[in-house]
Write an enzyme that holds these catalytic residues in place. Structure first.
Site, mmCIF file in Angstrom:
data_model
loop_
_atom_site.group_PDB
_atom_site.id
_atom_site.type_symbol
_atom_site.label_atom_id
_atom_site.label_comp_id
_atom_site.label_asym_id
_atom_site.label_seq_id
_atom_site.Cartn_x
_atom_site.Cartn_y
_atom_site.Cartn_z
ATOM 1 N N LYS A 173 44.111 42.307 42.321
ATOM 2 C CA LYS A 173 44.027 40.838 41.942
ATOM 3 C C LYS A 173 42.622 40.469 41.749
ATOM 4 O O LYS A 173 41.800 40.308 42.529
ATOM 5 C CB LYS A 173 44.462 40.116 43.265
ATOM 6 N N GLU A 176 39.791 34.921 39.780
ATOM 7 C CA GLU A 176 40.461 33.979 38.541
ATOM 8 C C GLU A 176 39.387 33.369 37.708
ATOM 9 O O GLU A 176 39.552 33.168 36.424
ATOM 10 C CB GLU A 176 40.986 32.663 39.226
ATOM 11 N N ARG A 177 38.064 33.616 38.036
ATOM 12 C CA ARG A 177 36.821 33.420 37.228
ATOM 13 C C ARG A 177 36.713 34.145 35.737
ATOM 14 O O ARG A 177 36.285 33.561 34.771
ATOM 15 C CB ARG A 177 35.796 33.347 37.954
ATOM 16 N N CYS A 281 25.521 40.249 45.733
ATOM 17 C CA CYS A 281 25.552 40.228 47.215
ATOM 18 C C CYS A 281 24.343 41.181 47.768
ATOM 19 O O CYS A 281 24.044 41.103 48.897
ATOM 20 C CB CYS A 281 26.783 41.128 47.629
HETATM 21 P P1 NAD Z 1 35.605 34.382 47.124
HETATM 22 O O1 NAD Z 1 35.673 34.775 48.557
HETATM 23 O O2 NAD Z 1 35.851 32.941 46.817
HETATM 24 O O3 NAD Z 1 36.784 35.054 46.524
HETATM 25 C C1 NAD Z 1 37.000 36.463 46.416
HETATM 26 C C2 NAD Z 1 38.813 36.882 46.089
HETATM 27 O O4 NAD Z 1 39.297 36.222 47.122
HETATM 28 C C3 NAD Z 1 39.020 36.175 44.725
HETATM 29 O O5 NAD Z 1 39.902 37.161 44.408
HETATM 30 C C4 NAD Z 1 39.904 34.999 45.190
HETATM 31 O O6 NAD Z 1 40.872 34.488 44.471
HETATM 32 C C5 NAD Z 1 40.297 35.415 46.620
HETATM 33 N N1 NAD Z 1 40.410 34.133 47.294
HETATM 34 C C6 NAD Z 1 39.646 33.077 47.519
HETATM 35 N N2 NAD Z 1 40.165 32.227 48.375
HETATM 36 C C7 NAD Z 1 41.149 32.846 48.938
HETATM 37 C C8 NAD Z 1 42.137 32.131 49.950
HETATM 38 N N3 NAD Z 1 41.795 31.015 50.627
HETATM 39 N N4 NAD Z 1 43.177 33.136 50.532
HETATM 40 C C9 NAD Z 1 43.066 34.452 49.860
HETATM 41 N N5 NAD Z 1 42.464 34.676 48.805
HETATM 42 C C10 NAD Z 1 41.248 34.052 48.547
HETATM 43 O O7 NAD Z 1 34.201 35.228 46.595
HETATM 44 P P2 NAD Z 1 33.704 34.937 45.158
HETATM 45 O O8 NAD Z 1 33.121 33.665 45.089
HETATM 46 O O9 NAD Z 1 34.575 35.383 44.001
HETATM 47 O O10 NAD Z 1 32.582 36.226 45.123
HETATM 48 C C11 NAD Z 1 31.236 35.678 45.710
HETATM 49 C C12 NAD Z 1 31.110 36.304 47.179
HETATM 50 O O11 NAD Z 1 31.443 37.826 47.100
HETATM 51 C C13 NAD Z 1 29.799 36.347 47.936
HETATM 52 O O12 NAD Z 1 30.086 36.015 49.068
HETATM 53 C C14 NAD Z 1 29.031 37.478 47.756
HETATM 54 O O13 NAD Z 1 28.361 37.884 48.694
HETATM 55 C C15 NAD Z 1 30.522 38.457 47.902
HETATM 56 N N6 NAD Z 1 30.086 39.998 47.735
HETATM 57 C C16 NAD Z 1 30.021 40.807 48.668
HETATM 58 C C17 NAD Z 1 30.001 42.247 48.331
HETATM 59 C C18 NAD Z 1 29.584 43.178 49.268
HETATM 60 O O14 NAD Z 1 29.887 44.335 48.883
HETATM 61 N N7 NAD Z 1 29.616 42.820 50.319
HETATM 62 C C19 NAD Z 1 30.020 42.479 46.749
HETATM 63 C C20 NAD Z 1 30.183 41.399 45.725
HETATM 64 C C21 NAD Z 1 30.259 40.222 46.204
#
Ligand code: NAD
Length: 499
Positions: A173, A176-177, A281
């Site tokens: 999954k 969406e962006r 991240c």
């Molecule tokens: P996000 O949490 O908004 O979304 C991640 C995924 O979760 C997406 O596929 C989204 O559709 C889904 N999602 C969003 N809200 C949800 C909900 N309420 N219930 C279920 N699923 C949901 O994150 P993002 O903005 O896409 O990515 C940025 C974040 O990811 C930053 O916090 C960054 O630090 C983190 N990140 C962490 C790592 C790591 O290895 N620790 C690596 C890359 C990015």
């Protein structure tokens, strides 16, 4: 308007929900595609199809599975330019950055070529009289990967490649962006020889994610994204009896000691703080110079470097430093946090709040910002900004500096700049953070080590890629075998003993 699809059973497949979300070109602010948002029923159907494909793939010998990975490496090199262009168009990062995103994913595929070696079990001969003991690693079955927007190639590949190499089917999954590159990668895997159905891509939002978390067929869940969602997904997946690894947000500190090479540290902060518009991240978002003199000299070196950064769309050439942030909401959130920093008393020494790019006024561009005199009670320090904003917290001593990083709730990465081996060694040993750089600003481990944070940056115990990924995507079975022996002393065969 382009209508994107899911990828089901080896083919791009239209959604049937009638629900769509907008995919933007962040540089222009225009909607460039419509993405189908799957219903729970559509999602569950995809899982069922993945389950049908898995037994044959799981029974395929690991060497053959490795050959799919080998072919995939060639195909990604063949399509590198096309993939990078599609990635930049939806994410906004520069083409060299997009190629880095793809390359870091590719390296994990290369690691997975070692599957036959990595999946070998253990053997104890004659553990008891006539008894041998051995273990084997078997796939989990169907696993789900729920991925973030910021590395639309690397993050899915870090999970899909080892999951497949271990013999699982995967339901991805994507964010969406920027879903186009994950769809293209799924198609390439099939071209590389992966049987249809082993790698499914379902596009959707919370509804699709919740369906995956509650689906009894899904045996393991990998999540990468923000901390509140990571925590939610970890609890729901594990409450449903699934194996889960959930990686969250970050606030990475760079400690700059008085003996550091300050030019090197300032140069490093340009890429680490502002590269990919700070949407990494492992970005450094906090610089902690030790001592007033170090702080004054560092700020003096940072300002002209930041003023030289070139912010532009990826189409403006390879010398662009960074592009827009991903959405209008992300831009508004970052600008609001910058305002809060000013209101709460930090000194905004590079202020680009009125940044605008001629011809791209509707794009989601945010200029680079530098704060000085930030304190730990401020929102810009406590929260992950995920934008081109570097905060400076002045520390009086090394102890105060290491204490800041240790007390922060996130624990993904950190770095120290120093010429002193003793300080560097002490820092690496004491710090409660998962990835540490010594005069290296973004210490992302290579594919054959593992990647993961501590504290609120990670929920679960096994990291991404490297040996941990093969442990996460397989489970151990241990066999104790005893064969009644008919061989008597002296080598004569006693058939009676076999009765
Ligand atoms: P996000 O949490 O908004 O979304 C991640 C995924 O979760 C997406 O596929 C989204 O559709 C889904 N999602 C969003 N809200 C949800 C909900 N309420 N219930 C279920 N699923 C949901 O994150 P993002 O903005 O896409 O990515 C940025 C974040 O990811 C930053 O916090 C960054 O630090 C983190 N990140 C962490 C790592 C790591 O290895 N620790 C690596 C890359 C990015």
């Amino acid at each position: 308007m382009q209508e994107l699809t899911h990828f089901i059973d080896g083919a791009m497949t239209k959604g049937t929900s009638g629900r769509f979300s907008d995919v933007f070109n962040p540089a222009t602010g225009e909607v460039q595609a419509k993405l189908p948002i799957a219903t729970p029923a559509e999602t569950n159907d995809v899982v069922e199809r993945a389950a049908k494909a898995q037994p044959a793939w799981g029974a395929t010998n690991p060497q053959k599975r490795a050959r799919v990975m080998m072919a995939m490496v060639g195909l990604m090199h063949r399509d590198m330019d096309k993939l990078a262009e599609a990635l930049s168009r939806e994410h906004g990062k520069t083409i060299p950055d997009a190629k880095g995103d793809l390359q870091r994913g590719l390296e994990v595929i290369e690691y997975c070529i070692g599957a036959p070696q990595l999946l070998k079990g253990e053997y104890t001969d004659s553990a008891g009289p006539g008894i041998d003991l051995y273990s084997m690693r078997q796939p989990l079955g169907v696993v789900a990967a729920i991925m973030p927007f910021n590395f639309p190639a690397m993050m899915p590949l870090w999970h899909v490649a080892p999951a497949l190499a271990c013999g699982n089917s995967v339901v991805l999954k994507p964010s969406e962006r920027d879903p186009s590159v994950p769809l293209m990668l799924a198609e390439l895997f099939v071209e590389a020889g992966l049987p249809a159905g082993c790698f499914q891509v379902v596009n959707g939002d919370k509804e699709a994610v919740d369906a995956l978390l509650d689906n009894e067929t899904i045996a393991g869940v990998s999540f990468v994204g923000s901390t509140p969602i990571a925590q939610y997904i970890y609890s729901r997946a594990t409450a449903n009896g699934k194996r889960a690894q959930c990686f969250g947000g970050a606030k990475n500190h760079m400690i700059v000691m008085p003996d550091a090479d300050l030019d090197q540290a300032a140069d490093a902060l340009m890429g680490a703080g502002f590269g990919a518009a700070g949407e990494r991240c492992m970005a450094i978002s906090v610089a902690v110079p030790v001592g007033e003199e170090t702080a004054d000299r560092l700020i003096e070196k940072l300002i002209p470097r930041i003023e030289k950064l070139r912010v532009a769309p990826y189409t403006d050439g390879d010398d662009v430093d960074f592009g827009p942030v991903v959405t209008a909401e992300a831009k508004a959130r970052i600008l609001k946090l910058i305002d809060s920093g000013v209101e709460q008393g930090a000194k905004l020494v590079v202020d680009n709040r009125d940044f605008s790019l001629q011809g791209y006024e509707n794009g989601f561009f945010v200029g680079p910002h530098l704060f000085d005199h930030v304190t730990p009670d401020m929102d810009i320090y406590k929260q992950e900004i995920f934008g081109p904003v570097l905060s400076t917290v002045r520390a009086k001593t090394y102890e105060e500096a290491i204490g800041l990083a240790m007390d922060h709730e996130y624990g993904n990465g950190t770095a120290i700049y120093t010429r002193d081996g003793d300080t560097a060694r002490d820092f690496a040993h004491r710090i409660n953070i998962g990835m540490v750089g010594i005069n290296v600003p973004i210490p992302v481990p290579l594919a054959y080590h593992t990647f993961g944070g501590w504290k609120k940056s990670m929920f679960g115990d096994l990291n991404q890629h490297g040996p941990d990924s093969f442990k996460f995507y397989s489970r151990t079975k241990t066999v104790t075998a005893r064969w009644p022996s008919g061989i008597k002393e002296g080598g004569e065969f006693n058939f009676k003993a076999m009765d």
